[in-house]
Design an enzyme around this catalytic site. Structure first.
Site, mmCIF file in Angstrom:
data_model
loop_
_atom_site.group_PDB
_atom_site.id
_atom_site.type_symbol
_atom_site.label_atom_id
_atom_site.label_comp_id
_atom_site.label_asym_id
_atom_site.label_seq_id
_atom_site.Cartn_x
_atom_site.Cartn_y
_atom_site.Cartn_z
ATOM 1 N N ASP A 31 80.837 55.268 -1.029
ATOM 2 C CA ASP A 31 81.905 55.676 -1.703
ATOM 3 C C ASP A 31 82.046 57.043 -1.882
ATOM 4 O O ASP A 31 83.289 57.422 -1.633
ATOM 5 C CB ASP A 31 82.018 54.842 -3.074
ATOM 6 N N ALA A 32 81.204 57.767 -2.226
ATOM 7 C CA ALA A 32 81.197 59.170 -2.701
ATOM 8 C C ALA A 32 81.579 59.932 -1.342
ATOM 9 O O ALA A 32 82.352 60.704 -1.338
ATOM 10 C CB ALA A 32 80.026 59.430 -3.165
ATOM 11 N N TYR A 34 83.254 58.756 1.146
ATOM 12 C CA TYR A 34 84.508 58.476 1.526
ATOM 13 C C TYR A 34 85.374 59.405 0.536
ATOM 14 O O TYR A 34 86.435 59.860 1.073
ATOM 15 C CB TYR A 34 84.887 57.113 1.096
ATOM 16 N N ASP A 35 85.073 59.250 -0.772
ATOM 17 C CA ASP A 35 85.712 60.115 -1.557
ATOM 18 C C ASP A 35 86.213 61.516 -1.096
ATOM 19 O O ASP A 35 87.059 62.227 -1.323
ATOM 20 C CB ASP A 35 85.463 60.088 -2.982
ATOM 21 N N SER A 80 107.568 27.072 11.892
ATOM 22 C CA SER A 80 106.806 26.665 10.742
ATOM 23 C C SER A 80 105.984 25.663 11.615
ATOM 24 O O SER A 80 105.755 25.851 12.920
ATOM 25 C CB SER A 80 108.062 26.030 10.048
ATOM 26 N N GLU A 112 92.129 26.333 12.517
ATOM 27 C CA GLU A 112 92.060 27.606 11.553
ATOM 28 C C GLU A 112 92.568 26.878 10.309
ATOM 29 O O GLU A 112 93.028 25.942 10.258
ATOM 30 C CB GLU A 112 93.138 28.455 12.220
ATOM 31 N N LYS A 114 94.774 26.603 7.062
ATOM 32 C CA LYS A 114 96.026 26.631 6.668
ATOM 33 C C LYS A 114 96.117 27.395 5.456
ATOM 34 O O LYS A 114 95.896 26.679 4.457
ATOM 35 C CB LYS A 114 96.839 25.520 6.809
ATOM 36 N N ASP A 116 97.519 28.761 2.119
ATOM 37 C CA ASP A 116 98.578 28.727 1.084
ATOM 38 C C ASP A 116 99.191 29.957 0.492
ATOM 39 O O ASP A 116 98.836 30.348 -0.570
ATOM 40 C CB ASP A 116 98.434 27.754 0.072
ATOM 41 N N ARG A 135 109.195 36.164 5.888
ATOM 42 C CA ARG A 135 109.663 35.218 7.246
ATOM 43 C C ARG A 135 110.944 34.948 7.059
ATOM 44 O O ARG A 135 111.559 34.897 7.942
ATOM 45 C CB ARG A 135 108.645 33.973 6.935
ATOM 46 N N GLU A 186 99.053 35.693 7.025
ATOM 47 C CA GLU A 186 99.447 35.177 6.058
ATOM 48 C C GLU A 186 98.664 36.022 4.757
ATOM 49 O O GLU A 186 97.417 36.275 4.909
ATOM 50 C CB GLU A 186 98.698 33.470 5.742
ATOM 51 N N TYR A 238 97.052 35.828 12.512
ATOM 52 C CA TYR A 238 96.729 34.992 13.367
ATOM 53 C C TYR A 238 97.631 34.704 14.521
ATOM 54 O O TYR A 238 97.203 33.687 15.406
ATOM 55 C CB TYR A 238 96.557 33.305 12.540
ATOM 56 N N LYS A 303 95.754 23.973 16.909
ATOM 57 C CA LYS A 303 96.645 24.639 17.986
ATOM 58 C C LYS A 303 96.116 24.374 19.083
ATOM 59 O O LYS A 303 94.732 24.271 19.350
ATOM 60 C CB LYS A 303 96.696 26.128 17.586
ATOM 61 N N LYS A 327 97.284 18.294 6.959
ATOM 62 C CA LYS A 327 97.014 18.724 5.619
ATOM 63 C C LYS A 327 96.065 18.007 4.715
ATOM 64 O O LYS A 327 95.712 16.827 5.117
ATOM 65 C CB LYS A 327 98.621 18.323 4.720
ATOM 66 N N CYS A 421 95.271 16.832 -39.794
ATOM 67 C CA CYS A 421 94.574 16.088 -38.908
ATOM 68 C C CYS A 421 95.031 14.738 -38.572
ATOM 69 O O CYS A 421 95.240 13.746 -39.494
ATOM 70 C CB CYS A 421 93.151 15.951 -39.279
ATOM 71 N N CYS A 424 92.382 12.004 -40.109
ATOM 72 C CA CYS A 424 91.955 11.811 -41.552
ATOM 73 C C CYS A 424 93.073 12.356 -42.568
ATOM 74 O O CYS A 424 93.030 12.246 -43.743
ATOM 75 C CB CYS A 424 90.536 12.408 -41.946
ATOM 76 N N CYS A 439 89.982 20.664 -38.082
ATOM 77 C CA CYS A 439 90.130 19.935 -39.125
ATOM 78 C C CYS A 439 88.528 20.321 -39.847
ATOM 79 O O CYS A 439 87.587 19.994 -38.966
ATOM 80 C CB CYS A 439 89.889 18.361 -38.721
ATOM 81 N N CYS A 444 85.692 13.550 -41.773
ATOM 82 C CA CYS A 444 86.583 13.440 -40.937
ATOM 83 C C CYS A 444 86.101 12.098 -40.246
ATOM 84 O O CYS A 444 84.997 12.422 -39.398
ATOM 85 C CB CYS A 444 87.097 14.159 -40.388
HETATM 86 S S1 IVH Z 1 100.683 28.901 12.587
HETATM 87 C C1 IVH Z 1 103.444 28.688 15.844
HETATM 88 N N1 IVH Z 1 98.346 29.240 11.367
HETATM 89 O O1 IVH Z 1 101.734 27.679 7.304
HETATM 90 C C2 IVH Z 1 102.770 29.119 14.780
HETATM 91 N N2 IVH Z 1 100.532 29.155 10.105
HETATM 92 O O2 IVH Z 1 103.543 25.325 7.189
HETATM 93 C C3 IVH Z 1 103.191 28.447 13.435
HETATM 94 N N3 IVH Z 1 100.031 29.170 7.804
HETATM 95 O O3 IVH Z 1 104.865 29.167 7.943
HETATM 96 C C4 IVH Z 1 102.374 28.816 12.489
HETATM 97 N N4 IVH Z 1 97.939 29.763 7.823
HETATM 98 O O4 IVH Z 1 103.140 30.510 6.977
HETATM 99 C C5 IVH Z 1 99.766 29.046 11.431
HETATM 100 N N5 IVH Z 1 96.525 29.711 10.413
HETATM 101 C C6 IVH Z 1 97.637 29.679 10.384
HETATM 102 C C7 IVH Z 1 98.532 29.359 9.172
HETATM 103 C C8 IVH Z 1 99.761 29.189 8.996
HETATM 104 C C9 IVH Z 1 99.059 29.494 7.167
HETATM 105 C C10 IVH Z 1 101.407 29.007 7.134
HETATM 106 C C11 IVH Z 1 102.658 29.694 8.113
HETATM 107 C C12 IVH Z 1 103.538 28.557 8.171
HETATM 108 C C13 IVH Z 1 103.237 27.370 7.460
HETATM 109 C C14 IVH Z 1 103.600 26.235 8.109
#
Ligand code: IVH
Length: 689
Positions: A31-32, A34-35, A80, A112, A114, A116, A135, A186, A238, A303, A327, A421, A424, A439, A444
């Site tokens: 780190d040093a 880099y700094d 999506s 992969e 997904k 959130d 998006r 994401e 991705y 995919k 899901k 309480c 009691c 209490c 009690c």
């Molecule tokens: S692929 C054609 N890959 O999930 C590509 N989406 O419910 C379409 N998401 O809107 C998306 N991880 O924001 C893809 N590994 C991943 C993802 C991913 C999270 C989200 C993405 C998408 C939503 C769909």
């Protein structure tokens, strides 16, 4: 002489180290160092402000807040995903797309996580990050470039013309990187950082976020880049949305490797499979292990690997046919808060409990949930009648995250904590600096029930057959006024208190329950000292410290006169526990209990039952890294803790063992450099066997 070329070289060098540190987790300079380089950069930039390039690391902290977001039209639709809720749905998806194009029969699949989080679109021109957008509706998003620039995981520059060395390193990609490249990823806040962020917000008296997704979105979709910079946002990339002036791979698997070679953060959880069944099987392993992921994942994405084929399959609305979101069962649901019950704990703490309209979360019907404490209810402005978001994850007891304010109809009622309480009727008290209401009535009945329940529980005196119902009856009938009374109960006492209904079966003869209970009590009176100490319910004294205390003092007479200093001689007993012990023995009511126990002959002098107490890892500290072959992280943690060991998050000189799994993080290097012993799951098991 400083030249512009030298300056640009320095920018590249800093970006290289920045990426090693923040993306690859594998820095090669300290780190040093880099700094030092960074300070040199700042010095040159202030002497030559006209040299400053947009990819300079000094340009990450956005200068000023904007007053609105500009709109950005995406170069291609940001699609999506359709959902699959289980293996059957996934198989049906494959069947549908195979009918459209039979080449799918031979397709490979990428799985992969997904994440959130918030989908973001990043533009690079001639290798420089020039624009970042949300998006939006899939066609037009918001320009959040200034905010995204502060996200350390986003490279500000990617290689366009690879040097000899670079192209050798990525020999698999004998491709000319595009001069205009648009990628999608994401953005998210890791769960640990989210919890920490909420803690800080709460301390500062600010509004907390409902979940990591909200906090990431909230931090990026606001107008001040400085605020974004202070938030622990990161991302995983991705997809390539658009490429001009160069060539990119045409398989998803290669896209992931390619993006990684350009310096983007890419998941290491992705795998490639030759058939859908294997892909589903892998997905399902992550369903069970999802708590091991550092981010909130709501499923896995399956995919089709061949992106040309996937594109030719087209889409339905905004959902491409070439991929599907598998899901995980939901962990957060909304339901109605019907009321708030108040429970009285063993120490007199009053805890509010949500009474919910029954709702299923992940296969379990939930009717009650934790509300933590009364402050929580008012801070989150949770009202009776509200629609509330409830979460149930892993082993965690379900809890109310907060109200869905938009769903209010106006009839919801603000909650007033009780002033007396509920068990009691005595006025409740609040201690300076503490959140809880108490209490303080030692008599009690609700506290007594909890106390006795704990005393007779399996890890304590283990009185088989003495469940909550029977405890309540004995207390109601006045036969048990403290835990010591258990040992002087007579057959008649039990028969008088316990009614026909309380027996296991209607046919059970009345005396049988009493006889069984008396036998269990007599058995428990012979339990060793460590059990009795654990059973007393002294604040902070669990099974392990009870065993240490029993081993050290040998009997209750010695323990009851020990000073805080004496107690702290024992490893694992800190000042707080020591104080709790002295306080417990200092109370008159407790001295009375001890006298009664002694008189009843419940006064063990033999110490510890080492054979049944799992303390073989006592005093050892463990850190876990990577994916273990058969255990989840929680499994390993539970194993270590139930054998008396401790698990911490970071490796230090005090770490006894690093438990190493597949794809370890930077902890491995740290452990090696500190000479910490490194073991696998199997060796961990052997430590105890
Ligand atoms: S692929 C054609 N890959 O999930 C590509 N989406 O419910 C379409 N998401 O809107 C998306 N991880 O924001 C893809 N590994 C991943 C993802 C991913 C999270 C989200 C993405 C998408 C939503 C769909």
């Amino acid at each position: 002489m400083e030249t512009k070329t030298n300056y640009q070289q320095l920018v590249r060098e800093l970006n290289y180290h920045f990426n090693l540190y923040h993306v690859q987790d594998a820095p090669v300079i300290s780190d040093a160092e880099y700094d030092k380089l960074y300070n040199e950069l700042k010095r040159i930039e202030s002497a030559h402000p006209d040299w400053v390039t947009p990819d300079s690391p000094s340009q990450r902290a956005g200068p000023k807040a904007a007053d609105r977001f500009d709109k950005v039209r995406h170069p291609a639709p940001i699609l999506s995903l359709a959902n699959a809720f289980g293996a059957e749905d996934a198989r049906a998806w494959l069947e549908r797309v195979t009918k459209i194009d039979d080449r799918v029969e031979k397709a490979k699949f990428i799985v992969e996580p997904k994440i959130d989080g918030l989908s973001v679109v990043l533009h690079y021109r001639d290798g420089v990050f020039v624009q970042g957008a949300t998006r939006g509706d899939g066609d037009v998003g918001e320009d959040i470039t200034g905010n995204l620039r502060t996200v350390r995981a986003i490279p500000l520059r990617i290689p366009v013309q690879m040097s000899k060395v670079e192209s050798q390193k990525s020999a698999t990609f004998d491709l000319r990187p595009p001069t205009y490249l648009v990628v999608r990823g994401e953005a998210y806040i890791p769960i640990k950082d989210f919890e920490e962020l909420n803690r800080k917000l709460e301390e500062a008296g600010e509004k907390t976020y409902m979940n990591p997704r909200n906090s990431a979105a909230g931090s990026l979709r606001q107008l001040d880049p400085k605020l974004t910079a202070s938030r622990p946002i990161t991302l995983l990339v991705y997809q390539i949305i658009h490429a001009e002036g160069g060539t990119v791979p045409t398989s998803q698997w290669e896209i992931l490797q390619y993006l990684k070679s350009l310096g983007f953060p890419v998941t290491d959880v992705a795998r490639r499979f030759d058939d859908l069944e294997s892909a589903i099987a892998y997905t399902e392993t992550w369903d069970k292990k999802r708590d091991d992921l550092p981010y909130e994942a709501d499923g896995m994405v399956i995919k089709i690997d061949d992106l040309t084929l996937a594109a030719e399959l087209g889409f339905v609305g905004k959902d491409p046919r070439g991929a599907i979101a598998f899901k995980f069962p939901a962990r957060e649901v909304t339901t109605t808060l019907l009321g708030i019950d108040v429970e009285v704990g063993r120490t007199g703490v009053l805890t509010p409990k949500a009474v919910l309209e029954a709702v299923e979360i992940n296969g379990v019907i939930v009717k009650n949930a934790t509300l933590h404490n009364f402050d929580y209810i008012s801070e989150k402005d949770i009202r009776v009648g509200d629609r509330v978001l409830v979460k149930r994850a892993g082993e965690v007891i379900p809890y109310v995250i907060g109200p869905v304010v938009d769903a209010r109809a106006g009839k919801e009622k603000t909650y007033q904590p009780p002033s007396v309480c509920p068990a009691c009727g005595q006025a409740v008290e609040h201690f300076e600096g503490e959140v809880a209401w108490y209490c303080v009535n030692a008599a009690c009945p609700a506290q007594l029930v909890r106390n006795v329940e704990h005393f007779v529980s399996r890890g304590a005196m283990d009185i088989v057959g003495m469940g909550t119902k029977i405890v309540e009856k004995l207390i109601e009938a006045g036969k048990v006024r403290d835990v010591a009374d258990i040992f002087t109960l007579t057959r008649e006492d039990i028969l008088e208190s316990v009614t026909k209904k309380d027996r296991k079966t209607e046919k059970e003869p009345p005396g049988k329950l009493a006889d069984n209970l008396l036998a269990a009590i007599a058995e428990s009176a012979k339990k060793p000292l460590n059990r009795l100490i654990a059973a007393l319910g002294i604040h902070g004294v669990g099974e392990v410290s009870a065993a240490d205390l029993a081993g050290h003092f040998g009997n209750l007479d010695a323990l009851s006169t020990a000073s805080p200093d004496d107690l702290q001689q024992i490893e694992g007993i800190g000042p707080n526990i020591a104080e709790g012990i002295v306080d417990w023995f200092g109370r008159e009511a407790n001295q009375k209990i001890l006298k009664k126990l002694k008189a009843a002959g419940v006064w063990p002098t033999f110490n510890v039952e080492r054979s049944t107490l799992n303390v073989s890892l006592a005093g050892q500290t463990f850190v876990i890294t990577g994916t273990l072959p058969t255990w989840s992280r929680d499994d390993a943690k539970e194993f270590i803790e139930s054998n008396g060991g401790k698990v911490t998050d970071s490796v230090s000189k005090k770490t006894s063992y690093l438990v190493l799994g597949e794809n370890p993080g930077s902890k491995l290097e740290k452990a090696k450099s500190l000479g910490v012993k490194i073991i696998g799951e199997e060796e961990l098991r052997n430590l105890v066997a």
